[in-house]
Design a protein around this motif. Structure first.
Motif, PDB file in Angstrom:
ATOM      1  N   LYS A 111     -10.112   8.602 -11.230  1.00 31.54           N
ATOM      2  CA  LYS A 111      -9.291   9.818 -11.885  1.00 31.54           C
ATOM      3  C   LYS A 111      -8.102   9.347 -12.825  1.00 31.54           C
ATOM      4  O   LYS A 111      -7.037   9.316 -12.392  1.00 31.54           O
ATOM      5  N   LEU A 112      -8.841   8.781 -13.741  1.00 26.15           N
ATOM      6  CA  LEU A 112      -7.833   8.265 -14.817  1.00 26.15           C
ATOM      7  C   LEU A 112      -7.394   9.394 -15.757  1.00 26.15           C
ATOM      8  O   LEU A 112      -8.154   9.946 -16.662  1.00 26.15           O
ATOM      9  N   SER A 113      -5.946   9.651 -15.811  1.00 23.79           N
ATOM     10  CA  SER A 113      -5.356  10.698 -16.644  1.00 23.79           C
ATOM     11  C   SER A 113      -4.518  10.183 -17.314  1.00 23.79           C
ATOM     12  O   SER A 113      -3.458   9.222 -16.956  1.00 23.79           O
TER      13      SER A 113
ATOM     14  N   CYS B 282     -15.275  12.582 -24.678  1.00 24.45           N
ATOM     15  CA  CYS B 282     -15.980  11.941 -23.780  1.00 24.45           C
ATOM     16  C   CYS B 282     -15.798  10.509 -23.696  1.00 24.45           C
ATOM     17  O   CYS B 282     -15.305   9.815 -24.629  1.00 24.45           O
ATOM     18  N   ALA B 283     -15.649   9.787 -22.600  1.00 24.96           N
ATOM     19  CA  ALA B 283     -15.510   8.390 -22.447  1.00 24.96           C
ATOM     20  C   ALA B 283     -16.347   7.834 -21.417  1.00 24.96           C
ATOM     21  O   ALA B 283     -16.815   8.429 -20.575  1.00 24.96           O
ATOM     22  N   SER B 284     -16.742   6.614 -21.810  1.00 22.31           N
ATOM     23  CA  SER B 284     -17.492   5.842 -20.465  1.00 22.31           C
ATOM     24  C   SER B 284     -16.310   4.572 -20.246  1.00 22.31           C
ATOM     25  O   SER B 284     -15.728   4.021 -20.983  1.00 22.31           O
ATOM     26  N   ARG B 285     -16.832   4.038 -18.946  1.00 19.28           N
ATOM     27  CA  ARG B 285     -15.901   2.956 -18.421  1.00 19.28           C
ATOM     28  C   ARG B 285     -16.725   1.706 -18.303  1.00 19.28           C
ATOM     29  O   ARG B 285     -17.996   1.664 -17.505  1.00 19.28           O
ATOM     30  N   GLU B 286     -16.224   0.631 -18.643  1.00 18.88           N
ATOM     31  CA  GLU B 286     -17.056  -0.581 -18.673  1.00 18.88           C
ATOM     32  C   GLU B 286     -17.539  -0.967 -17.309  1.00 18.88           C
ATOM     33  O   GLU B 286     -16.637  -0.626 -16.075  1.00 18.88           O
ATOM     34  N   THR B 287     -18.328  -1.670 -17.130  1.00 16.26           N
ATOM     35  CA  THR B 287     -18.922  -2.316 -15.998  1.00 16.26           C
ATOM     36  C   THR B 287     -18.610  -3.703 -15.936  1.00 16.26           C
ATOM     37  O   THR B 287     -19.093  -4.405 -16.721  1.00 16.26           O
ATOM     38  N   LYS B 288     -17.793  -4.163 -15.176  1.00 14.35           N
ATOM     39  CA  LYS B 288     -17.359  -5.658 -15.266  1.00 14.35           C
ATOM     40  C   LYS B 288     -17.113  -6.282 -13.774  1.00 14.35           C
ATOM     41  O   LYS B 288     -16.949  -5.646 -12.681  1.00 14.35           O
ATOM     42  N   PHE B 289     -16.857  -7.518 -13.856  1.00 14.91           N
ATOM     43  CA  PHE B 289     -16.598  -8.209 -12.556  1.00 14.91           C
ATOM     44  C   PHE B 289     -15.299  -9.175 -12.629  1.00 14.91           C
ATOM     45  O   PHE B 289     -15.221 -10.471 -12.040  1.00 14.91           O
ATOM     46  N   ARG B 290     -14.445  -8.505 -13.296  1.00 12.51           N
ATOM     47  CA  ARG B 290     -13.167  -9.270 -13.224  1.00 12.51           C
ATOM     48  C   ARG B 290     -12.087  -8.412 -12.691  1.00 12.51           C
ATOM     49  O   ARG B 290     -12.352  -7.049 -12.265  1.00 12.51           O
ATOM     50  N   ALA B 291     -11.059  -8.902 -12.389  1.00 11.46           N
ATOM     51  CA  ALA B 291     -10.009  -8.027 -11.689  1.00 11.46           C
ATOM     52  C   ALA B 291      -9.372  -7.242 -12.604  1.00 11.46           C
ATOM     53  O   ALA B 291      -9.188  -7.547 -13.857  1.00 11.46           O
ATOM     54  N   GLY B 292      -8.785  -6.049 -12.137  1.00 15.14           N
ATOM     55  CA  GLY B 292      -8.083  -4.916 -13.016  1.00 15.14           C
ATOM     56  C   GLY B 292      -9.051  -4.033 -13.179  1.00 15.14           C
ATOM     57  O   GLY B 292     -10.378  -4.201 -13.476  1.00 15.14           O
TER      58      GLY B 292
ATOM     59  N   VAL C 264      -1.250   3.457 -15.061  1.00 16.69           N
ATOM     60  CA  VAL C 264      -1.327   2.489 -13.888  1.00 16.69           C
ATOM     61  C   VAL C 264      -2.258   2.769 -12.848  1.00 16.69           C
ATOM     62  O   VAL C 264      -2.338   4.032 -12.423  1.00 16.69           O
ATOM     63  N   GLY C 265      -2.874   1.962 -12.479  1.00 19.25           N
ATOM     64  CA  GLY C 265      -4.131   1.967 -11.539  1.00 19.25           C
ATOM     65  C   GLY C 265      -4.783   0.762 -11.256  1.00 19.25           C
ATOM     66  O   GLY C 265      -4.445  -0.245 -11.558  1.00 19.25           O
ATOM     67  N   ARG C 266      -5.938   1.160 -10.412  1.00 23.53           N
ATOM     68  CA  ARG C 266      -6.472  -0.098  -9.749  1.00 23.53           C
ATOM     69  C   ARG C 266      -7.976   0.078 -10.051  1.00 23.53           C
ATOM     70  O   ARG C 266      -8.522   0.923 -10.575  1.00 23.53           O
ATOM     71  N   ASP C 267      -8.878  -0.950  -9.670  1.00 21.09           N
ATOM     72  CA  ASP C 267     -10.008  -1.093  -9.659  1.00 21.09           C
ATOM     73  C   ASP C 267     -11.000   0.367  -9.467  1.00 21.09           C
ATOM     74  O   ASP C 267     -11.734   0.649 -10.104  1.00 21.09           O
TER      75      ASP C 267
END
Lengths: 110, 116
Positions: free
Chosen positions: A97-99, B91-101, A90-93
């Motif tokens: 710190k995603l665990s 290791c992880a990467s996080r997408e770059t996007k322009f939608r909510a959430g 559960v989290g927001r934009d």
């Protein structure tokens, strides 16, 4: 991040529907609910994300009641290949710190 | 499209040795992460980099250092390995996007590290 609670493990049989409930009593207004799946010896992969009501994709459905204090991941007609660990986040934009908690180990038997 | 690539896949170290785990992503993502996963447990965040040029501590940073070399690469260094650092590292990467959430995380296949 809002704290989440989910069952440690669940057993099922091929062809059945599996429902995993995640509790998140202190979810905030801007928080979304996201589920990941992890197969043995692999990194987690995104399954589904939702904010309210119901979200469905080709893999699963996510049910979120009006109070948003819990959510249920539904896996329809599971097969042996759905055996995995499922994590609820559960989290927001701007949560960096995603665990991940311990997740729910789903074992599908023939 | 390779996604997130980690090297090496397996490594055995002796206590006190040092090593660097490499991670690279080709999806032009801004944020990158290092996690560790011990047997039967969930993933714990070691360090993350919200954008090129920044790094921050996660839940379990002690004994590790990181470098965000450029937008593509994020390395994790163990200066003096200890048996307690035996784990699988993702290791992880996080997408770059322009939608909510919240953006999706994309994970590499992991590095299995044993410290004897």
């Amino acid at each position: 991040l809002a704290k989440t609670t989910q069952p440690i493990s669940m057993d099922s049989y091929e062809g059945q529907e599996v429902n995993i409930t995640c509790s998140h009593n202190n979810i905030a207004t801007n928080d979304y609910i996201t589920w990941y799946q992890q197969f043995p010896s692999q990194g987690p992969r995104f399954i589904i994300q939702g904010y309210k009501t119901k979200v469905t994709n080709e893999v699963a459905s996510l049910f979120i009641p009006a109070d948003r204090k819990s959510s249920t991941l539904s896996l329809p007609r599971v097969s042996l290949s759905d055996t995995a660990v499922y994590y609820c986040l559960v989290g927001r934009d701007n949560d960096y710190k995603l665990s991940f908690g311990a997740g729910t180990t789903v074992t599908v038997r023939a | 499209n390779a996604g997130v690539t980690q090297t090496p896949k397996f490594q055995v170290l002796k206590t006190g040795q040092s090593m660097t785990l490499q991670c690279a992503q080709d999806m032009n993502h801004n944020s990158m992460y290092w996690y560790r996963q011990d047997p039967g447990m969930g993933l714990r965040l070691i360090y993350y980099s919200a954008s090129e040029g920044t790094t921050d501590k996660g839940e379990v940073p002690n004994g590790y250092n990181v470098s965000r070399l450029n937008k593509r690469e994020f390395s994790l260094r163990l200066e003096s390995a200890a048996p307690s650092q035996t784990s699988v590292y993702f290791c992880a990467s996080r997408e770059t996007k322009f939608r909510a959430g919240p953006e999706k995380l994309f994970f590499g296949s992991g590095t299995q590290l044993s410290v004897l």
